[in-house]
Motif scaffolding. Structure first.
Motif, PDB file in Angstrom:
ATOM      1  N   UNK A  66       3.634  -9.598  -4.057  1.00  0.00           N
ATOM      2  CA  UNK A  66       2.692  -8.264  -3.683  1.00  0.00           C
ATOM      3  C   UNK A  66       2.060  -8.532  -2.450  1.00  0.00           C
ATOM      4  N   UNK A  67       2.483  -8.040  -1.569  1.00  0.00           N
ATOM      5  CA  UNK A  67       1.996  -8.178  -0.201  1.00  0.00           C
ATOM      6  C   UNK A  67       2.320  -6.813   0.735  1.00  0.00           C
ATOM      7  N   UNK A  68       1.911  -6.602   1.770  1.00  0.00           N
ATOM      8  CA  UNK A  68       2.452  -5.306   2.734  1.00  0.00           C
ATOM      9  C   UNK A  68       3.591  -5.821   3.377  1.00  0.00           C
ATOM     10  N   UNK A 103      -6.286  -2.899  -2.484  1.00  0.00           N
ATOM     11  CA  UNK A 103      -5.277  -1.824  -3.203  1.00  0.00           C
ATOM     12  C   UNK A 103      -4.155  -2.572  -3.757  1.00  0.00           C
ATOM     13  N   UNK A 104      -3.523  -3.511  -3.140  1.00  0.00           N
ATOM     14  CA  UNK A 104      -2.145  -4.095  -3.417  1.00  0.00           C
ATOM     15  C   UNK A 104      -2.708  -5.238  -4.335  1.00  0.00           C
ATOM     16  N   UNK A 105      -3.861  -5.716  -4.470  1.00  0.00           N
ATOM     17  CA  UNK A 105      -4.094  -6.789  -5.417  1.00  0.00           C
ATOM     18  C   UNK A 105      -4.532  -6.171  -6.701  1.00  0.00           C
ATOM     19  N   UNK A 106      -5.225  -5.060  -6.769  1.00  0.00           N
ATOM     20  CA  UNK A 106      -5.477  -4.234  -8.037  1.00  0.00           C
ATOM     21  C   UNK A 106      -4.104  -3.852  -8.431  1.00  0.00           C
ATOM     22  N   UNK A 107      -3.404  -3.387  -7.730  1.00  0.00           N
ATOM     23  CA  UNK A 107      -1.805  -2.753  -8.263  1.00  0.00           C
ATOM     24  C   UNK A 107      -0.913  -3.860  -9.020  1.00  0.00           C
ATOM     25  N   UNK A 170      -9.427  -7.448  -8.746  1.00  0.00           N
ATOM     26  CA  UNK A 170      -8.542  -8.023  -9.927  1.00  0.00           C
ATOM     27  C   UNK A 170      -9.178  -8.063 -11.167  1.00  0.00           C
ATOM     28  N   UNK A 171     -10.576  -8.139 -11.231  1.00  0.00           N
ATOM     29  CA  UNK A 171     -11.473  -7.792 -12.406  1.00  0.00           C
ATOM     30  C   UNK A 171     -11.472  -6.500 -12.828  1.00  0.00           C
ATOM     31  N   UNK A 172     -11.617  -5.597 -11.909  1.00  0.00           N
ATOM     32  CA  UNK A 172     -11.774  -4.140 -12.323  1.00  0.00           C
ATOM     33  C   UNK A 172     -10.218  -3.715 -12.834  1.00  0.00           C
ATOM     34  N   UNK A 173      -9.086  -4.003 -12.216  1.00  0.00           N
ATOM     35  CA  UNK A 173      -7.694  -3.798 -12.499  1.00  0.00           C
ATOM     36  C   UNK A 173      -7.634  -4.509 -14.044  1.00  0.00           C
TER      37      UNK A 173
END
Length: 236
Positions: A66-68, A103-107, A170-173
């Motif tokens: 997961x990366x741009x 955003x990408x890390x959360x997704x 990551x913790x929020x997600x």
């Protein structure tokens, strides 16, 4: 050649022991030796994250990046490990380079497979790079990027373990997923210097002094399907 191979083997063995120690003591900062320099390693994949990925990913499992711009990293890992690249929701291991934005890390965390009650071991492991990872005392010392203190409770923790890290999406997600044990995802955080923290699915995670920060994220609205149980390899 034999000396080089032995050095790599010993490096991997030391890294493996470091990861085992991290999972045995959730929320405690451990250290692993970074992978050797490689002229063909993509810029997005730092040596510490590669060392962790190599411990988990081989031809028997699947992975996603997961990366741009994930293609170069994915192609490199496929060539080095012979593992197959799958979409995030179907992958056994989800690799998130340190340069990936919030955003990408959360997704990545929201979409990762949680397994099922029948087969919780099918839950994914998210291997997440970060810029800084340290003992909680360093958060008060300042510096860039800023650090946030994370508290971990649960099995393997006597009371509470704390560590400081520069990224907390990551913790929020993870909180937004609302997984019920034994389902869920494992998360391994590793910074550029090889400092590492493991957060098993059985752990409870909060942000020190800011529990409300573990609420919903904007990314959750875009990946609502991640709340549904899935099996690695399942086609949606």
């Amino acid at each position: 050649m034999m000396i080089t191979e032995n050095a790599e083997l010993h490096r991997a063995q030391r890294a493996f022991r470091g990861v085992l120690d991290a999972f045995a003591h959730p929320g405690t900062v451990c250290t692993i030796e970074r992978a050797a320099d490689s002229p063909v390693r993509p810029a997005a994949l730092d040596s510490a994250l590669e060392a962790v990925v190599r411990l988990f990913v081989d031809q028997a499992v699947t992975f996603s990046v997961v990366d741009a711009e994930p293609d170069a990293t994915a192609a490199y890992l496929t060539g080095e490990t012979h593992a197959m690249r799958f979409p995030v929701r179907e992958a056994d291991f989800v690799v998130v380079p340190a340069r990936a934005d919030a955003q990408l890390a959360a997704e990545a965390v929201l979409e990762a497979c949680r397994g099922t009650l029948v087969a919780p071991e099918k839950g994914a492991t998210v291997l997440m790079g970060c810029a800084r990872l340290s003992a909680p005392e360093e958060a008060a010392a300042g510096g860039e990027p800023a650090l946030h203190v994370v508290e971990v409770r649960g099995p393997g923790v006597a009371d509470v373990n704390r560590f400081a890290v520069d990224r907390v999406e990551w913790a929020r997600a993870r909180a937004e997923r609302r997984d019920e044990f034994p389902c869920g995802v494992e998360i391994v955080l590793v910074d550029l210097e090889g400092n590492l923290v493991a957060v098993p699915r059985s752990s409870q995670v909060t942000l020190s002094g800011d529990a409300s920060a573990l609420g919903a994220t904007e990314a959750a609205d875009r990946v609502a399907a991640a709340s549904e149980p899935c099996l690695a390899g399942e086609v949606r």
